[in-house]
Write an enzyme that holds these catalytic residues in place. Sequence first.
Site, PDB file in Angstrom:
ATOM      1  N   SER A 190      21.001  18.808   9.160  1.00 54.03           N
ATOM      2  CA  SER A 190      21.660  17.682   8.502  1.00 54.03           C
ATOM      3  C   SER A 190      20.642  16.630   8.091  1.00 54.03           C
ATOM      4  CB  SER A 190      22.679  17.041   9.460  1.00 54.03           C
ATOM      5  OG  SER A 190      23.185  15.828   8.958  1.00 54.03           O
ATOM      6  N   TYR A 203      24.897  13.539  17.865  1.00 59.53           N
ATOM      7  CA  TYR A 203      24.930  14.567  16.821  1.00 59.53           C
ATOM      8  C   TYR A 203      23.590  14.638  16.096  1.00 59.53           C
ATOM      9  CZ  TYR A 203      26.341  16.715  12.345  1.00 59.53           C
ATOM     10  OH  TYR A 203      26.430  17.499  11.209  1.00 59.53           O
TER      11      TYR A 203
END
Length: 295
Positions: A190, A203
């Site tokens: 990401s 995360y």
Amino acid sequence: MADTEQPEDPTRSHPQPEFPQQDQEHPGWTGPMDPPPDHGEDSYKGSGLLVDRRTVITGGDSGIGRAVALAFAREGADVLLTHLPEEKSEAQETCRLVEQAGRRAIPVECDIRDEKQCRALIERAVSEFGRIDVLVNNAAYQMSQPDGIAAISTSQFDRVVRTNLYGMFWLCKTALPHIPAGGSIINTTSVQAYKPSPHLLDYAMTKGAIVTFTQGLAQMLASDGIRVNAVAPGPVWTPLIPATMPDTKEFGKQSPLGRPAQPAEMAPAYVFLASANASFITGEIMNATGGTPLP
């Protein structure tokens, strides 16, 4: 005759914020989303890049996973995909799209936080396919915590790490004896790996670890002829967003293109990395961030 192949303005080719505010329980569902996500149902055209490849996609029921499954199938691949128990109907829709493309679709209920379930998943894939040509580690968990680290409970932290890291590790370790030379592993990292948002601290941490894992494993497996790469999406309009983010109205507006990606816009990166066109590419992170500069 008008030229129908003219390039589209990427800032306006898909819906732009502001979106209606919407909230869902985790893990989120495609149907209620407004605007509906685009997985390439009406746009993705295959060209035979993955004919007869046997593929495994975690989190293949919706979002990026569904778009990748659809694209793989239209490129000629068979697909085994994972879903959580509550995502069965979502997985059935993905399977319908794969089968509509004339390929095999095998949905498997699997919580990748559990090592036994990861092993069973690979055993099922080998039983069905005989081998695994492409493993896509896409399943992930996040939960926004605007109050920062003090609000991240141990149970949340454990779920994030076990889903995003343990599952990927176990699946790669178990699958490797069944991935032949010429096969590949593609992980989903990401933009958060490089530009962490404070409300997604845990995360983002795992996504950074996926970058390191990808680059290290690629070096380890290069001599075996197995390539390992990752895709780093920016904001993408998937069910995970209304299920885990407090504000969906301006989601994606921060990207230089001014909008979030649609899942269909991520799928070509996975197809390329899985195909022979990427035969000299390993240990790479393909950034698909809508213009956000990354290292």
